[in-house]
Structure formats: C-alpha cells, structure tokens
Design a protein around this motif. Structure first.
Motif, PDB file in Angstrom:
ATOM      1  N   ALA A   1      19.006  -8.873 -17.889  1.00 21.01           N
ATOM      2  CA  ALA A   1      18.214  -8.589 -18.686  1.00 21.01           C
ATOM      3  C   ALA A   1      17.890  -7.384 -17.543  1.00 21.01           C
ATOM      4  O   ALA A   1      18.149  -8.144 -16.282  1.00 21.01           O
ATOM      5  CB  ALA A   1      17.464  -9.339 -19.395  1.00 21.01           C
ATOM      6  N   VAL A   2      17.342  -6.639 -17.275  1.00 19.93           N
ATOM      7  CA  VAL A   2      16.415  -5.436 -16.979  1.00 19.93           C
ATOM      8  C   VAL A   2      14.924  -5.098 -17.349  1.00 19.93           C
ATOM      9  O   VAL A   2      14.997  -5.355 -18.642  1.00 19.93           O
ATOM     10  CB  VAL A   2      17.302  -3.518 -17.096  1.00 19.93           C
ATOM     11  N   ASP A   3      14.011  -4.525 -16.311  1.00 16.94           N
ATOM     12  CA  ASP A   3      13.170  -4.479 -16.610  1.00 16.94           C
ATOM     13  C   ASP A   3      12.842  -3.182 -17.936  1.00 16.94           C
ATOM     14  O   ASP A   3      13.357  -2.451 -17.037  1.00 16.94           O
ATOM     15  CB  ASP A   3      12.564  -4.172 -14.825  1.00 16.94           C
TER      16      ASP A   3
ATOM     17  N   SER B   1      17.317   4.621 -31.992  1.00  9.87           N
ATOM     18  CA  SER B   1      17.391   5.578 -30.605  1.00  9.87           C
ATOM     19  C   SER B   1      15.907   5.516 -29.330  1.00  9.87           C
ATOM     20  O   SER B   1      15.576   5.255 -29.364  1.00  9.87           O
ATOM     21  CB  SER B   1      17.660   6.702 -31.781  1.00  9.87           C
ATOM     22  N   GLU B   2      17.354   6.106 -28.819  1.00 11.27           N
ATOM     23  CA  GLU B   2      16.101   6.914 -27.850  1.00 11.27           C
ATOM     24  C   GLU B   2      14.946   7.100 -28.060  1.00 11.27           C
ATOM     25  O   GLU B   2      13.606   6.596 -27.717  1.00 11.27           O
ATOM     26  CB  GLU B   2      16.694   7.630 -26.250  1.00 11.27           C
TER      27      GLU B   2
ATOM     28  N   VAL C   1      26.167   0.535 -30.594  1.00  8.22           N
ATOM     29  CA  VAL C   1      26.290   0.874 -29.425  1.00  8.22           C
ATOM     30  C   VAL C   1      27.034   1.932 -29.424  1.00  8.22           C
ATOM     31  O   VAL C   1      27.103   2.584 -27.632  1.00  8.22           O
ATOM     32  CB  VAL C   1      27.281  -0.324 -28.376  1.00  8.22           C
ATOM     33  N   ASP C   2      27.611   2.255 -30.295  1.00  6.69           N
ATOM     34  CA  ASP C   2      28.608   4.001 -30.621  1.00  6.69           C
ATOM     35  C   ASP C   2      27.616   4.933 -30.118  1.00  6.69           C
ATOM     36  O   ASP C   2      28.505   6.419 -30.145  1.00  6.69           O
ATOM     37  CB  ASP C   2      29.378   3.626 -31.294  1.00  6.69           C
TER      38      ASP C   2
ATOM     39  N   GLN D   1      22.734  -0.213 -22.688  1.00  7.95           N
ATOM     40  CA  GLN D   1      22.743   0.277 -20.945  1.00  7.95           C
ATOM     41  C   GLN D   1      21.555  -0.320 -20.522  1.00  7.95           C
ATOM     42  O   GLN D   1      21.223  -1.384 -20.054  1.00  7.95           O
ATOM     43  CB  GLN D   1      23.278   1.676 -20.158  1.00  7.95           C
ATOM     44  N   ILE D   2      20.668  -0.115 -21.082  1.00  9.62           N
ATOM     45  CA  ILE D   2      19.258  -0.853 -21.071  1.00  9.62           C
ATOM     46  C   ILE D   2      18.879  -2.056 -21.124  1.00  9.62           C
ATOM     47  O   ILE D   2      18.589  -2.914 -20.482  1.00  9.62           O
ATOM     48  CB  ILE D   2      17.944  -0.206 -21.855  1.00  9.62           C
ATOM     49  N   PHE D   3      19.801  -2.730 -21.971  1.00  7.04           N
ATOM     50  CA  PHE D   3      20.145  -4.094 -21.674  1.00  7.04           C
ATOM     51  C   PHE D   3      21.050  -4.498 -21.573  1.00  7.04           C
ATOM     52  O   PHE D   3      21.279  -6.164 -21.754  1.00  7.04           O
ATOM     53  CB  PHE D   3      19.558  -4.506 -23.929  1.00  7.04           C
TER      54      PHE D   3
END
Length: 295
Positions: A4-6, A40-41, A94-95, A102-104
């Motif tokens: 995990a990332v912040d 989505s983003e 993810v496709d 990537q964030i996760f």
C-alpha cells in the motif's frame, strides 16, 4: 497492508488529469452493476477518497479478462445490494485505469482493498469463499461503526433507536442473556444491522469462553489432535489477550486436518477473526497464515 502507498497525494494527481481522463471503459460489471461505482482517475477523489469519509469503501481491482475477477465482482455486488448502502463498492478495471491500479501497488488481480476516512484498513488477493467474504465485510462494517459520517441524508437516522439503546445498556451491565435477546430482536427486524450482528458474536464468544475449564490450554497441549480441546484452549487464550497464540493453535490444526474436520476448524477460526477489527495486525497475520495453510 503490503504494497500500500499513501493515498493523500492522489487528489492533486486526479485533478491534474481529470481533463484528460475519461470514464473507465471495458466490459461492464456483471448482474450487480447498479451497486458498483466504476472508478477512473477523474472520479477517484469523489467516489473513493471522499465517499470513504461517509461509509467504508471496498475497492475491487480487477480485469474483465479474468473469470475469477468477474465472479468476485458479482459476489461483492450481491453483498453490496444486500447491505443497502452501508458500504460502497468501487470497481477499478486495471486494463483501462492503470494509473489508479499503480496507486494501490497492485501486482495481481483480483485485489480488494477496504478504505475508511481516506486510509486503507484491510486487503486481500484472489478469490474468497462466500462465507469468508461475508465475514470480511461484516468485520469491516463492525470496525467502522459510528466512526464515519454515514451516507448523505442519513442525519435523521443518527438518533439512537430505543431498542438499540436498551441492548447497549444491558450489554454494558454484563447482562448477556438480556442483551442477546434484545440484539437478536433488532437483527430479526433488520438482518443487515451491523452492530447487532457484531454484538451477538461478541456475546456468544464471551458466554462460551468464560465457561471453559481453567486448565483448557494445558489439556489441549496434551492432546494436540483433539479439535474440541483446541477450541476451548483458543477461547481461553483470547480471554487472556494471547490472541496470536490462539490463532496459531487453530492454524496448526488446519494444516494437520482434512475434509470436514478442516472445515470445522477453519469456520471457528474465521469466527474468531470476526471478533476483532479487520485492520488488527494479528488478524491480518492470522488471515495470511490461514490462506497459506489452505492453499
């Protein structure tokens, strides 16, 4: 949570890319699509970060090219519909939304991450049995009960129901019999009531565990293949705050059993997991060890 990332920096990233990013495409979710928010983003901030201040958000990172992913999406969608808005299901293809993946820090699909108040609480990879999936969601709801704002427009429902207030009072007074009856009445009228379900689990455990023989641990150590003795010992260990040892005792038994006996031990172990916050490090370690023992 491994990998995990912040997530705090995502807001700015999403705003910068909102004009360029379109809604996630690809194959539509399965039969429970009405209960899924496609991510989505551009909408991540609102549908995941912002919404997690109101209710827990379960993020499924998946690919429509994987049958296992589609089956898990359908299973989670059905649970989301059953729980009627008490948590939100967010779908990340993810496709078509690789930056969100990537964030996760996703390395395999399907991956499921639960968030509350913008922070990750718990996660798992791969398919899960239906009962374990139900238990995982229930534990998430129990751990976040009363800690989030609640769904929009739910302010009027925030007042404590008299029946719930009575059940809480009985439980706080240690009157387990009365509290169990009161919580069961609430659950009978509202099968999705998270607090009632969690309270009944706690009461059932405390009633059973406090009735175990004082030397249950020693008795189980002398008969390592006795499942009932192991159950009693695990109860006493949890009462003694030796939670990790209780989990490891039953995980060892899972490794040494098969068929119906293994199912019996796995079921009891999952019940014990559900007594705790799903983000508890010992629960996370226990679930990981159980998965390794099973697969």
């Amino acid at each position: 949570m491994a990998g995990a990332v912040d997530l705090s920096g995502l807001k700015q990233r999403a705003q910068q890319s909102a004009s360029a990013a379109g809604p996630a495409g690809g194959q539509a979710p399965g039969p429970g699509a009405a209960n899924v928010h496609e991510i989505s983003e551009a909408n991540f901030e609102d549908e995941v970060i912002g919404r997690s201040d109101e209710v827990p958000v379960v993020v499924l990172l998946w690919s429509p090219r994987s049958e296992v992913c589609v089956e898990l999406l359908d299973a989670l969608s059905a649970l989301a519909a059953e729980d009627q808005g008490s948590w939100s299901l967010a779908s990340v293809n993810v496709d078509t939304a690789p930056r969100v993946a990537q964030i996760f820090g996703v390395q395999a699909v399907p991956t499921v991450v639960a968030l509350a108040a913008g922070q990750p609480l718990s996660s798992f990879q791969g398919p899960q049995p239906a009962d374990q999936l139900r238990g995982w969601v229930d534990s998430l709801l129990s751990a976040t009960a009363g800690k989030l704002k609640g769904p929009k427009g739910s302010e009027e429902a925030a007042a404590v129901d008299p029946a719930l207030a009575q059940a809480r009072t009985e439980l706080e007074a240690g009157d387990f019999v009365a509290a169990a009856k009161s919580y069961q009445a609430i659950l009978d009228s509202d099968p999705s009531h998270v607090e009632a379900r969690a309270a009944i689990r706690q009461i059932e455990f405390l009633t059973r565990a406090t009735a175990q023989r004082p030397d249950a641990i020693q008795a189980a150590d002398t008969a390592p293949e006795d499942i009932d003795a192991a159950f009693a010992a695990a109860d006493v260990q949890i009462l003694n705050q030796d939670v990790g040892a209780a989990f490891e005792r039953l995980i060892t038994l899972v490794r040494n059993t098969s068929g119906d006996e293994r199912t019996k031990v796995r079921t009891r172990l999952i019940e014990l997991f559900e007594l705790f916050d799903p983000a508890d490090p010992e629960v996370i370690a226990g679930r990981r060890s159980l998965a390794n023992a099973l697969y």
